[in-house]
Design a protein around this motif. Sequence first.
Motif, PDB file in Angstrom:
ATOM      1  N   LEU A 130       0.835  -1.202   0.000  1.00 40.65           N
ATOM      2  CA  LEU A 130       0.000   0.000   0.000  1.00 40.65           C
ATOM      3  C   LEU A 130       0.870   1.253   0.000  1.00 40.65           C
ATOM      4  N   THR A 131       1.892   1.285   0.836  1.00 41.10           N
ATOM      5  CA  THR A 131       2.798   2.437   0.859  1.00 41.10           C
ATOM      6  C   THR A 131       3.472   2.609  -0.486  1.00 41.10           C
ATOM      7  N   PHE A 132       3.916   1.517  -1.082  1.00 42.51           N
ATOM      8  CA  PHE A 132       4.555   1.603  -2.391  1.00 42.51           C
ATOM      9  C   PHE A 132       3.616   2.207  -3.427  1.00 42.51           C
ATOM     10  N   LEU A 133       2.375   1.747  -3.444  1.00 41.67           N
ATOM     11  CA  LEU A 133       1.414   2.261  -4.423  1.00 41.67           C
ATOM     12  C   LEU A 133       1.119   3.735  -4.195  1.00 41.67           C
ATOM     13  N   ALA A 134       0.834   4.093  -2.952  1.00 43.28           N
ATOM     14  CA  ALA A 134       0.368   5.448  -2.653  1.00 43.28           C
ATOM     15  C   ALA A 134       1.473   6.486  -2.731  1.00 43.28           C
ATOM     16  N   ARG A 135       2.659   6.156  -2.225  1.00 45.85           N
ATOM     17  CA  ARG A 135       3.711   7.168  -2.108  1.00 45.85           C
ATOM     18  C   ARG A 135       4.720   7.154  -3.237  1.00 45.85           C
ATOM     19  N   TYR A 136       4.760   6.084  -3.989  1.00 44.36           N
ATOM     20  CA  TYR A 136       5.798   5.963  -5.006  1.00 44.36           C
ATOM     21  C   TYR A 136       5.233   5.704  -6.405  1.00 44.36           C
TER      22      TYR A 136
END
Length: 639
Positions: free
Chosen positions: A250-256
């Motif tokens: 989720l962090t990878f998708l949202a922030r990167y």
Amino acid sequence: MNKLLILLAAALLLVWASCQRPSTPAAASEPAPTPAGQVLRQYRRHLTALDSAVAGLRRAVATGQPAARQRQAFLAARLAWKRVELLAEYYSPSTAKALNGPALGEVEEFDQQQRVRAPEGLQVLETYFYPALYAPDRRPEVLEQLALVRSSLLGLRHAATSLTLTDRHVFDAARLEVFRVMTLGIPGFDTPASPGAVAEAAAALATVQATVAPYRAGLPAPTATRLDSLFRATLGYLHHHPDAARFDRLTFLARYAHPLSQQLWATQQALGIAAFPETRALRADAPSLFAPDVFEPAAFAPSTTERPTPAQVALGRQLFFDPVLSGNGGRSCASCHQPARAFTDGQARSVAFGGQGAVARNAPTLLNAALQRTQFHDGRVSFLEDQAAAVLANPTEMHGSMAAAARLLTRSPAYRAAFARAFDTAPAAPVQEAQLKTALATYLRSLVRLNSPFDRYLRGEATALSPAAQRGANVFLGKAKCATCHFLPLFNGTVPPGFERTENEVLGTLAAPNRLRLDADPGRAGTTGIRWQEHAFKTPTLRNIALTAPYMHQGTYRTLAEVVEFYNQGGGAGRGLAVPNQTLPPDPLHLTPREKQDLLAFLHALTDTTGLHQETPRRLPSFPAEMARLNQRPVGGRY
């Protein structure tokens, strides 16, 4: 004679000498390759490297090297594939599927002999190396698969010799590759058993970076700096978190990944490279995968050149809620597809026409139904127009017909005027069946809802998802493997990033929650007659799933918790049933109680009921005095 021989030898010597001369002046006069030409050269080099990697894997297998070395060679071949995937998928999708398609057998629907076509490619090879190394007596099978891979690769290399790239193609393919990483790579769709999802995502995105690098000199400094920064941060995050089991997707998708895809579009615009104008499911000019208007419903219609008008949508909305279409004037489409329930009815199977018995299957949600390639649970029709006609004619559903409905509507001056406005015809023109189907389908295509808390979180609204839902997103995208069938961002079986095919799956659904017996519904096999497709059903959307209980095609499960437990146990085969064609892996997921609760929290975060309270019209078009009884019909009919 001797003189002639001497002259001939001298001529040959001159030819030989000219071939040995440095070609620097000629090479210097050649123009430097264009950015697109540089990309093509890179692609061809990567194809050569992939061929070498596959050859290395073959040597490791043929010589019986240690398991660790063979796995290392396999993972190297996978990484080499990821470096060619961008253009291979774009220009040679059939060959790309042969190289990296799912390890599942298929039967062509036109094949009367119903021959199961064996899968091939890297995902099949993966099954020989993970979770355990193949037995020595299966080495010939592995070598045969490697021969098939090299044959497909030869086709790719041959196709690459005649490719001609344009700047528009380069950026289109680059953005699609980022979307492919987001929707297939990171969730593990093509690495179901091996541990390389994160490393492969890094290889694919590094190739995207190298693909757009030749264009950097033409960018304004702020745009170039922003692009460099996002690539550096994205690749850095992947390199610092290589463990796929622990990776925060989720962090990878949202922030990167999401910001990177947006910046690629901004870069394309800064270079003045226009998007392709053709109608696509995923719009070519959409700024990102999670933009509110990223999809074009018209791309799923019979004609992609005609655009629906507000008048057609308004007319279709009235027709959807009008019971006059049914055989007895009492049931409307909205009877079984109620807006308050996300256009379902809360029944395991809807009450049949006339109140006797039940229909064959559960009423699915119509929200986002336009964004799939097939309709009905068994996918037996392709277009919403045909779905509307089939439901209207079904004796257990509406027990009417398009022809009879069109004749009846023609007798209403109000409806004739509405059809005239919607289709630009004469006010007195009779209603046509095709117009009726088009109006209903156009309304259904307006029921796109892509603004759930999950969507808002991806767009930067940090408080849109609770901590439990955030954890649940990672369960969904990772350990539970839900996203390998319910693909982002639609959460249905329409395969990204082209969205040209909607998949069917065999789950081994039980006839009853606590009864170890396979449900008897033949599913897609009932339409195609293909035994391999017995019990196969279209993968439905999970958007608004919290509102659409009960679940499965016949409403077997009353709660989402029951559904999660069914998957946690590996479907029917995981419970011990004989389901030889089950496509759901039968292995248990081993979800913990907390992971199950987090997953449920995430599924609730896929709810988007924007404007549903406004869908029901206040009144319906009137009929003339001699048909006054029809003017008493209730909006939405009865149920």
